[in-house]
Design a protein around this motif. Structure first.
Motif, PDB file in Angstrom:
ATOM      1  N   ILE A  23      44.319 -32.369  -1.392  1.00 35.11           N
ATOM      2  CA  ILE A  23      44.333 -31.595  -2.633  1.00 35.11           C
ATOM      3  C   ILE A  23      43.160 -31.982  -3.525  1.00 35.11           C
ATOM      4  CG2 ILE A  23      45.783 -33.114  -4.075  1.00 35.11           C
ATOM      5  CD1 ILE A  23      45.909 -29.260  -3.838  1.00 35.11           C
ATOM      6  N   HIS A  24      42.729 -33.222  -3.488  1.00 31.47           N
ATOM      7  CA  HIS A  24      41.527 -33.598  -4.233  1.00 31.47           C
ATOM      8  C   HIS A  24      40.317 -32.803  -3.746  1.00 31.47           C
ATOM      9  CE1 HIS A  24      43.198 -36.716  -6.746  1.00 31.47           C
ATOM     10  NE2 HIS A  24      43.695 -37.369  -5.707  1.00 31.47           N
ATOM     11  N   GLU A  25      40.198 -32.640  -2.441  1.00 33.82           N
ATOM     12  CA  GLU A  25      39.092 -31.846  -1.893  1.00 33.82           C
ATOM     13  C   GLU A  25      39.189 -30.394  -2.343  1.00 33.82           C
ATOM     14  OE1 GLU A  25      39.186 -32.262   2.329  1.00 33.82           O
ATOM     15  OE2 GLU A  25      37.882 -34.032   2.318  1.00 33.82           O
ATOM     16  N   VAL A  26      40.395 -29.837  -2.295  1.00 35.85           N
ATOM     17  CA  VAL A  26      40.596 -28.441  -2.690  1.00 35.85           C
ATOM     18  C   VAL A  26      40.174 -28.234  -4.141  1.00 35.85           C
ATOM     19  CG1 VAL A  26      42.340 -26.662  -3.116  1.00 35.85           C
ATOM     20  CG2 VAL A  26      42.420 -28.001  -1.012  1.00 35.85           C
ATOM     21  N   ILE A  27      40.602 -29.139  -5.014  1.00 35.13           N
ATOM     22  CA  ILE A  27      40.295 -28.991  -6.441  1.00 35.13           C
ATOM     23  C   ILE A  27      38.816 -29.255  -6.712  1.00 35.13           C
ATOM     24  CG2 ILE A  27      40.771 -29.879  -8.752  1.00 35.13           C
ATOM     25  CD1 ILE A  27      43.643 -30.472  -7.773  1.00 35.13           C
ATOM     26  N   ASP A  28      38.284 -30.337  -6.162  1.00 37.33           N
ATOM     27  CA  ASP A  28      36.894 -30.699  -6.430  1.00 37.33           C
ATOM     28  C   ASP A  28      35.911 -29.655  -5.911  1.00 37.33           C
ATOM     29  OD1 ASP A  28      37.744 -33.000  -7.660  1.00 37.33           O
ATOM     30  OD2 ASP A  28      37.427 -34.285  -5.900  1.00 37.33           O
ATOM     31  N   GLN A  29      36.217 -29.091  -4.738  1.00 33.83           N
ATOM     32  CA  GLN A  29      35.312 -28.125  -4.121  1.00 33.83           C
ATOM     33  C   GLN A  29      35.662 -26.683  -4.477  1.00 33.83           C
ATOM     34  OE1 GLN A  29      35.040 -29.004   0.109  1.00 33.83           O
ATOM     35  NE2 GLN A  29      34.892 -31.209  -0.292  1.00 33.83           N
ATOM     36  N   ARG A  30      36.731 -26.494  -5.256  1.00 35.18           N
ATOM     37  CA  ARG A  30      37.154 -25.160  -5.704  1.00 35.18           C
ATOM     38  C   ARG A  30      37.416 -24.229  -4.520  1.00 35.18           C
ATOM     39  NH1 ARG A  30      37.580 -28.208 -10.064  1.00 35.18           N
ATOM     40  NH2 ARG A  30      36.120 -27.796 -11.793  1.00 35.18           N
ATOM     41  N   THR A  31      38.061 -24.765  -3.480  1.00 36.93           N
ATOM     42  CA  THR A  31      38.275 -23.967  -2.266  1.00 36.93           C
ATOM     43  C   THR A  31      39.600 -23.219  -2.316  1.00 36.93           C
ATOM     44  OG1 THR A  31      39.122 -25.962  -1.178  1.00 36.93           O
ATOM     45  CG2 THR A  31      36.822 -25.369  -0.790  1.00 36.93           C
ATOM     46  N   VAL A  32      39.810 -22.495  -3.419  1.00 34.21           N
ATOM     47  CA  VAL A  32      40.986 -21.640  -3.576  1.00 34.21           C
ATOM     48  C   VAL A  32      40.535 -20.191  -3.485  1.00 34.21           C
ATOM     49  CG1 VAL A  32      42.759 -20.867  -5.198  1.00 34.21           C
ATOM     50  CG2 VAL A  32      42.258 -23.302  -4.979  1.00 34.21           C
ATOM     51  N   THR A  33      41.291 -19.379  -2.772  1.00 36.07           N
ATOM     52  CA  THR A  33      41.007 -17.945  -2.687  1.00 36.07           C
ATOM     53  C   THR A  33      42.180 -17.169  -3.278  1.00 36.07           C
ATOM     54  OG1 THR A  33      41.934 -17.858  -0.452  1.00 36.07           O
ATOM     55  CG2 THR A  33      39.542 -18.189  -0.652  1.00 36.07           C
ATOM     56  N   THR A  34      41.984 -15.874  -3.458  1.00 38.17           N
ATOM     57  CA  THR A  34      43.006 -15.035  -4.091  1.00 38.17           C
ATOM     58  C   THR A  34      43.239 -13.776  -3.276  1.00 38.17           C
ATOM     59  OG1 THR A  34      42.126 -15.782  -6.220  1.00 38.17           O
ATOM     60  CG2 THR A  34      43.742 -14.007  -6.266  1.00 38.17           C
ATOM     61  N   VAL A  35      44.519 -13.439  -3.096  1.00 34.09           N
ATOM     62  CA  VAL A  35      44.891 -12.142  -2.539  1.00 34.09           C
ATOM     63  C   VAL A  35      45.638 -11.378  -3.621  1.00 34.09           C
ATOM     64  CG1 VAL A  35      44.931 -12.895  -0.138  1.00 34.09           C
ATOM     65  CG2 VAL A  35      47.002 -13.132  -1.533  1.00 34.09           C
ATOM     66  N   PHE A  36      45.785 -10.076  -3.432  1.00 41.05           N
ATOM     67  CA  PHE A  36      46.331  -9.226  -4.487  1.00 41.05           C
ATOM     68  C   PHE A  36      47.387  -8.290  -3.923  1.00 41.05           C
ATOM     69  CE2 PHE A  36      42.136 -10.573  -5.674  1.00 41.05           C
ATOM     70  CZ  PHE A  36      42.246 -10.876  -7.024  1.00 41.05           C
ATOM     71  N   GLN A  37      48.456  -8.092  -4.705  1.00 41.43           N
ATOM     72  CA  GLN A  37      49.521  -7.156  -4.316  1.00 41.43           C
ATOM     73  C   GLN A  37      49.670  -6.093  -5.405  1.00 41.43           C
ATOM     74  OE1 GLN A  37      53.500  -8.809  -3.690  1.00 41.43           O
ATOM     75  NE2 GLN A  37      53.813  -7.372  -2.014  1.00 41.43           N
ATOM     76  N   PRO A  38      49.737  -4.814  -5.009  1.00 40.00           N
ATOM     77  CA  PRO A  38      49.785  -3.747  -6.021  1.00 40.00           C
ATOM     78  C   PRO A  38      51.107  -3.681  -6.765  1.00 40.00           C
ATOM     79  CG  PRO A  38      49.971  -2.836  -3.813  1.00 40.00           C
ATOM     80  CD  PRO A  38      49.671  -4.285  -3.634  1.00 40.00           C
ATOM     81  N   LEU A  39      51.030  -3.202  -8.003  1.00 42.36           N
ATOM     82  CA  LEU A  39      52.186  -2.912  -8.842  1.00 42.36           C
ATOM     83  C   LEU A  39      52.143  -1.426  -9.158  1.00 42.36           C
ATOM     84  CD1 LEU A  39      51.596  -5.823 -11.386  1.00 42.36           C
ATOM     85  CD2 LEU A  39      52.999  -5.912  -9.332  1.00 42.36           C
ATOM     86  N   VAL A  40      53.270  -0.733  -8.948  1.00 42.54           N
ATOM     87  CA  VAL A  40      53.252   0.717  -9.086  1.00 42.54           C
ATOM     88  C   VAL A  40      54.345   1.200 -10.029  1.00 42.54           C
ATOM     89  CG1 VAL A  40      52.340   0.952  -6.743  1.00 42.54           C
ATOM     90  CG2 VAL A  40      54.790   1.164  -7.143  1.00 42.54           C
ATOM     91  N   ASP A  41      54.102   2.366 -10.580  1.00 38.36           N
ATOM     92  CA  ASP A  41      55.080   3.070 -11.412  1.00 38.36           C
ATOM     93  C   ASP A  41      56.150   3.648 -10.503  1.00 38.36           C
ATOM     94  OD1 ASP A  41      56.446   4.633 -13.220  1.00 38.36           O
ATOM     95  OD2 ASP A  41      54.881   6.152 -13.371  1.00 38.36           O
ATOM     96  N   LEU A  42      57.403   3.260 -10.678  1.00 36.87           N
ATOM     97  CA  LEU A  42      58.476   3.693  -9.787  1.00 36.87           C
ATOM     98  C   LEU A  42      58.763   5.179  -9.898  1.00 36.87           C
ATOM     99  CD1 LEU A  42      61.021   0.735 -10.079  1.00 36.87           C
ATOM    100  CD2 LEU A  42      59.633   1.347  -8.091  1.00 36.87           C
TER     101      LEU A  42
END
Length: 437
Positions: A23-42
């Protein structure tokens, strides 16, 4: 890494140390990625926006990432890294300004300055994106001061607040009025148990809050058209789940088809609970001895039922928070989402699970004895002001008022929130504002 034990006698400590090192490596090197899920009007199916979901190397889940960061003492920094990664990914697409972006936040991060290398992207997001910050009921119970700091600053920046996983824990319903979220996110398990009494109670409480506040209800975990229909019967107007799309990369040129309004949060009163209630309810004079059964009756309400309420109490001085009282409050705190005791000389945890706040001898609350209970379907407040008598303790006189009016009880309860935070309202805005560069 310092502290890494290569001579551990079992594999589990070594595995834990390896995760912390990772986790130190992850934080120090900023090796976080992001995925996205849609939100819709029902109702119409229009796109509202997306929720940003963080992933570590090789798709590591956020739960595992934050568990390791918490152990390493770097949870707040990881939170900054995750939000910055999400904003950087969004901004790189030149997004439609009408889209709303749901991003999770740990309130403790509001106490920690943004890392300098992330400040630029955080500040750009503040000016270009329409964001709803998600918090959980756990964050309220664990750190009410941090949550107040965070949400005050977020709203000052023009962003919204969502309460996540409502219904997963009985305490989330009682905590809704204190966050006053723009969006209430129903826990996905409710869709799979639509006929359960618990689901009915949650839907009723959320519906009442949404109707009174103007908040939007969002249902998570929608996997089928039937789930979508069930969500609408629960009062949800926005949906999220595999039925509308799995988490993945942002689609190119996504455009908003519907808008999500933000609501105006209630202002925190500068008055005390007694002043608030006594303006609208009759005031009676009596002795402490006669008030004590009334106080214990309200405490008993806090310890009863399947949907435990919040309990906030002012004791004037620490000597009035007796061992017997401490035992009662600790028992209530085992089930209640938030129990707080305020008084001169009280520590930060005067009983197990109880949030304590000490105020100075000239604080206006020193003269008040208050017991306030707020639940999904329950609200009561006993407020009393000491007349300053000498003589036997049980014979000391108080002016008091009692109310079960929900709006009035909530106003009195919210007035105590600044005392749970170690700052004035202006400092709260400033502290949370540091979250935006």
């Amino acid at each position: 890494m310092p502290g890494l034990d290569h001579n551990a006698q079992t594999s589990e400590p070594a595995a834990d140390d390896a995760r912390v090192f990772h986790i130190h490596e992850v934080i120090d090197q900023r090796t976080v990625t992001t995925v996205f899920q849609p939100l819709v009007d029902l109702a119409g199916g229009g796109l509202i926006g997306f929720e940003a979901l963080s992933r570590g190397p090789a798709g590591t889940s956020p739960d595992r990432l934050f568990a390791a960061a918490r152990k390493a003492g770097r949870e707040a920094e990881l939170d900054w890294v995750c939000r910055a990664a999400a904003f950087r990914t969004i901004l790189a697409t030149d997004p439609d300004p009408a889209l709303t972006w749901f991003v999770n936040m740990e309130p403790r991060a509001s106490r920690v300055p943004c890392p300098p290398d992330l400040a630029g992207i955080i500040d750009e997001a503040r000016h270009r994106l329409r964001v709803v910050t998600e918090v959980t009921e756990r964050s309220i119970a664990d750190d009410p001061a941090g949550l107040l700091t965070a949400t005050t600053g977020l709203r000052a920046a023009g962003w919204g607040v969502a309460l996540d996983d409502v219904g997963a824990d009985a305490g989330s319903l009682a905590l809704m009025p204190f966050i006053h979220p723009d969006v209430v996110k129903l826990d996905m398990q409710l869709l799979h148990e639509p006929d359960e009494p618990h689901t009915a109670r949650v839907a009723a409480a959320v519906g009442a809050y949404a109707e009174a506040s103007g908040a939007v209800v969002l249902a998570e975990g929608i996997e089928t058209a039937r789930h979508a229909a069930t969500a609408r019967t629960m009062g949800a107007t926005i949906g999220q789940g595999w039925h509308y799309g799995r988490p993945g990369p942002l689609p190119a040129h996504a455009r908003a088809g519907s808008s999500l309004p933000f609501i105006e949060p209630p202002r925190l009163s500068v008055d005390t609970p007694f002043t608030i209630v006594s303006r609208k309810r009759p005031v009676t004079r009596t002795t402490k001895g006669r008030l004590m059964p009334m106080s214990r009756h309200l405490e008993a309400l806090a310890g009863d039922g399947t949907q435990p309420p919040v309990l906030l109490a002012c004791f004037q001085e620490a000597r009035h928070f007796t061992p017997a009282t401490a035992t009662r409050f600790a028992r209530i705190a085992m089930h209640s989402p938030l129990v707080a005791a305020l008084g001169t000389g009280l520590g930060t945890e005067p009983a197990p699970g109880v949030h304590g706040t000490a105020f100075g001898p000239n604080d206006p609350l020193v003269g008040e004895w208050n017991v306030i209970v707020v639940g999904p379907h329950l609200a009561a407040a006993l407020v009393a002001r000491d007349l300053g008598d000498d003589g036997p303790d049980r014979e000391r006189r108080f002016d008091f008022a009692l109310t079960h009016d929900r709006a009035l009880v909530l106003e009195a309860a919210r007035a105590l929130l600044p005392w749970l935070a170690p700052a004035t309202s202006g400092e709260l805005v400033s502290a949370a504002g540091s979250a935006f560069g």
